[in-house]
Design an enzyme around this catalytic site. Structure first.
Site, PDB file in Angstrom:
ATOM      1  N   ASN A 482       0.850  -1.190   0.000  1.00  0.00           N
ATOM      2  CA  ASN A 482       0.000   0.000   0.000  1.00  0.00           C
ATOM      3  C   ASN A 482       0.885   1.239   0.000  1.00  0.00           C
ATOM      4  O   ASN A 482       1.367   1.682   1.036  1.00  0.00           O
ATOM      5  CB  ASN A 482      -0.910  -0.012   1.224  1.00  0.00           C
ATOM      6  N   ASP A 483       1.065   1.787  -1.175  1.00  0.00           N
ATOM      7  CA  ASP A 483       1.937   2.954  -1.355  1.00  0.00           C
ATOM      8  C   ASP A 483       1.533   4.131  -0.483  1.00  0.00           C
ATOM      9  O   ASP A 483       2.293   5.086  -0.334  1.00  0.00           O
ATOM     10  CB  ASP A 483       1.858   3.432  -2.815  1.00  0.00           C
TER      11      ASP A 483
END
Ligand code: GLC
Ligand code: GLC
Length: 811
Positions: A482-483
């Site tokens: 999850n950037d």
């Protein structure tokens, strides 16, 4: 509401209303030369790299939407129109766009004239070929004035949009016979030019945009077309374009084909010129000659179709569910090939200048196409691994033209290395090619630093082992998958990017349960691989770390009813009952259930039930709940999005399959199937007006239950969603799993399924697999026979190459 329909026999989606709720696009080309084409002819072309070798110009974020493309204008004396409705937007008598496998046809009918434009990039060709077929269906003679149109991009798509003080003075063209050459910057450092030809003597042309349109006219009203006369303009600076003018007279019932070639050429430095200032056109002319008749074009299209027959023949299913079959047999596999070619670079949501090839993205994409083109998967793995560092860390992306890694979209994502194990093992299981492990692969593309690819896998594994936090869980670094969960960022400056700002990981306790689960899943793959190749000591060493991780997850990652998501910088829980917002997240629950952590103790079932209760909704499973409603400096970008969108409680279609696979670990085929259908595009076709994007491919995100408009999708095409859903349906729901020594059959289906059939080509043999489910089970193989012979277990052993084998599986 629908805007078209599937034509499965021709592997096409047929759009019958040009006013789609968003441009519905297709991709042309699968190796070096690429184009994007919308259902009304919008889009652009590039060679290899959408940023550095943009061939034609496109305007993102414009009014109206989808401005610029490969247009044909027809002035028939009565009206001025385009076969794709846009850009003229003259009402057509009929319209049809067919998007097929790497080709598109757009057909418009007006005043008794049919005009059909075929667009494709022939195999092994640095050019897009367009065939315009004109047919007179009336009883009168028709005189048609045909204007083609493309607008050249000044090569670098980024500077093309900003450096106007230079750009307006550099443009150069050459015109010879019926070919318009674009040679901006060719006389200095560039060794390449582009061209646009037509296979008829042209009766005029324009290459200067302002002359062609008139300075204040839009794409819908080019002054020359309205007047019915080209001006033979030669561009000097400003904005060069290419427009051929051809007059066609058609007798009643007569038809005519015009063939256009939009190509790209590279010449050696000492072979650039024919004479002073006259470019060497030999290669362009050779390509033009290959497609100078309609028959040659048709033959090239037939070759392209045969190429796709081969790709799509490797895995086909027949389940009795039409919508499922068309996704698995055609569209999902097609989208996987597109993500292989484009990674996340160019779509109608990705501008082609922002992102190159991602380390984690490209490895995940691989599981979706490795069975189709294993040789190219091999090359891709080596390219990716070459951007790794000796400690297992890596660049987050590389640029396809140079293959060198860069930090332009951030660095230090601690999930990255583990994905190399997924990509490599998926390749070996499919191909049986263990030699790849011995391949010398450098670090950071540094000549002389080569070690074996196997060594790269070891440092990938150890990168997690060497970066554990105080709870024995993996440190997340800049972020994990999850950037936007940026736990070491603490950004309060709106002018900086969450992805590239300083990563303040020194002294941080930020740890990720997503990476923890990922490590257990692919760590086990690593152990299995070590055993298969006889590295038993390494297998034992690795296993100890995995066992320790499982314990750490159970001890520090379980929240009573689900797995927590992470620990923040200060060591506080995220995704826990104790949090005010976002008490539960999908990623950690996906990975820890896929890893089967606490299966016996009931943790898997409990976690999945919590997901069902708190994250599931009509349109799919949201990422977190309740969504963040304010900005948390200690969480970063995730809390920047309005509730229900993107990583903040959007339905991120990429990670829904993690829950589907988790459900298959628990043996609940009904749940897996329910989740699959919710986000599968062919199942949402009926609500295309809400869904908005193409009903034939997955989108990255569908707005979640807390959004303003739940169910509205965005970011179609270039997303790990394609590979993950393909992986989930084929390997975990239908359960056809390549392994090192055979095909394992492990379906987990809805109990009402009576069975299904699969044809699978694997390691040179063809397996005709018939799965029967007489007792309405969800999981478990009772018997498996190959050509009538009972096999122990559920793995079909490798059969002699070249043969076809009948496999019967009773659940
Ligand atoms: C985007 C990125 C991918 C990332 C995901 C979640 O899809 O391409 O790398 O994992 O967003 O943030
Ligand atoms: C943004 C997006 C995320 C994407 C990232 C890539 O953070 O929300 O989906 O992966 O940008 O740079």
């Amino acid at each position: 509401m629908k805007y078209g329909h599937f034509d499965d026999n021709r592997r096409e989606y047929v759009i019958t209303n040009p006013r789609t709720p968003w441009p519905w696009i297709n991709y042309l080309g699968n190796e070096d030369f690429f184009s994007l084409v919308s259902n009304t002819g919008g889009g652009y072309s590039f060679y290899k790299d959408a940023k550095f070798r943009r061939i034609t110009r496109y305007r993102y974020n414009n009014v109206p939407m989808d401005s610029g493309g490969k247009y044909f204008y027809i002035n028939d004396g009565e009206s001025v129109w385009s076969p794709g409705w846009k850009p003229c937007k003259t009402e057509l008598d009929s319209y049809e766009c067919r998007h097929g496998m790497n080709y598109t046809t757009i057909k418009g009918v007006k005043n008794g004239v049919e005009a059909e434009a075929l667009y494709f990039v022939p195999l092994k060709t640095w050019a897009e070929v367009q065939k315009l077929t004109l047919r007179n269906t009336t009883n009168e003679v028709k005189t048609l004035k045909i204007f083609s149109f493309v607008e050249w991009c000044l090569w670098n798509a980024a500077t093309d949009m900003e450096n106007f003080q230079r750009n307006f003075s550099t443009g150069e063209v050459e015109i010879e016979d019926s070919v318009i050459y674009h040679k901006t910057e060719y006389k200095e450092r560039r060794d390449h030019f582009a061209y646009y030809s037509v296979n008829e003597p042209m009766q005029g042309f324009d290459t200067d945009r302002e002359t062609f349109f008139g300075l204040y006219n839009g794409f819908d009203e080019p002054q020359t077309v309205l007047e019915g006369a080209p001006r033979n303009s030669e561009a000097h600076g400003w904005s060069p374009i290419a427009s051929h003018y051809v007059e066609v007279v058609l007798q009643p019932g007569e038809s005519k084909d015009l063939v256009y070639v939009l190509g790209y050429v590279e010449n050696a430095q000492d072979d650039k010129w024919e004479s002073k200032n006259i470019i060497n056109k030999t290669k362009a002319k050779a390509t033009i000659a290959r497609f100078d008749t309609a028959a040659k074009v048709d033959a090239a299209l037939a070759e392209l179709n045969a190429y796709w027959d081969n790709l799509l023949n490797v895995f086909t299913i027949k389940t009795g569910e039409e919508k499922l079959d068309r996704m698995v047999n055609i569209w999902n596999q097609y989208q996987c090939m597109i993500t292989f070619c484009f990674s996340r670079s160019a779509s109608f949501f990705e501008s082609g200048i922002g992102r190159g090839m991602g380390f984690r993205d490209s490895n995940q994409d691989l599981v979706g196409f490795v069975h189709q083109i294993p040789e190219r998967a091999r090359e891709r793995i080596i390219d990716i691994a070459s951007t790794q560092f000796p400690d297992g860390g890596c660049y987050h992306q590389y640029q396809p033209l140079t293959k060198k890694g860069n930090n332009e979209i951030g660095q230090g994502f601690n999930d990255d290395p583990m994905w190399l194990i997924l990509g490599t093992t998926a390749y070996i299981k499919e191909s049986g090619d263990f030699t790849i492990l011995e391949e010398p692969v450098p670090f950071d593309n540094e000549a002389g630093s080569e070690v074996s690819l196997f060594h790269h896998l070891t440092v990938s594994f150890d990168h997690v082992v060497n970066n554990l936090g105080p709870h024995g869980l993996p440190l997340s670094g800049r972020a994990d998958w999850n950037d936007c969960l940026n736990l070491n960022c603490f950004s309060n400056d709106p002018n900086e990017s969450f992805q590239t700002t300083e990563n303040k990981s020194e002294g941080s306790q930020a740890q990720s349960l997503m990476i923890a689960g990922l490590f257990v899943v692919y760590g086990r793959d690593y152990v299995e691989l070590c055993k298969v190749i006889g590295k038993t000591e390494e297998a034992a060493r690795a296993q100890q770390h995995i066992d320790a991780m499982v314990e750490a997850i159970k001890l520090n990652g379980w929240d009573g009813d689900w797995f927590i998501r992470a620990y923040d910088y200060f060591g506080n829980k995220i995704g826990s009952k104790d949090n005010e917002e976002s008490k539960i997240f999908i990623e950690s629950n996906g990975w820890c259930t896929m890893a089967g952590i606490g299966l016996e103790e009931g943790m898997v079932a409990k976690a999945l039930d919590s997901v069902k209760e708190r994250l599931d909704c009509e349109h799919g499973i949201v990422l977190n709940n309740p969504p963040f409603t304010k900005y948390y400096i200690e969480y970063g970008e995730i809390s920047s999005y309005p509730p229900g969108y993107k990583e903040n409680a959007g339905i991120f279609c990429h990670n829904n399959p993690w829950i589907m696979i988790g459900e298959t670990v628990q043996g609940r085929g009904d749940r897996a199937w329910e989740y699959f259908r919710k986000i599968c595009p062919s199942y949402t076709e009926e609500i295309s007006d809400l869904h908005k994007v193409e009903p034939y491919v997955y989108a990255q995100m569908i707005a979640g239950k807390d959004a303003f408009k739940p169910g509205e999708a965005k970011n179609s095409w270039l997303t790990g969603t394609a590979a993950w859903n393909y992986y989930a349906i084929t390997q975990y729901i239908l359960g056809i799993q390549p392994t090192y020594n055979g095909l394992r059959i492990e379906p987990c289906i809805a109990p009402e399924w009576k069975g299904f059939a699969v044809t699978r080509k694997f390691r040179g043999a063809t397996y005709l697999i018939e799965v029967k489910n007489p007792n309405g089970s969800m999981k478990g193989v009772a018997s498996l026979t190959v050509d009538g012979k009972l096999i122990e277990g559920n793995t079909i052993p490798l059969m002699p190459v070249g043969g076809t084998y009948k496999v019967e599986v009773i659940m």
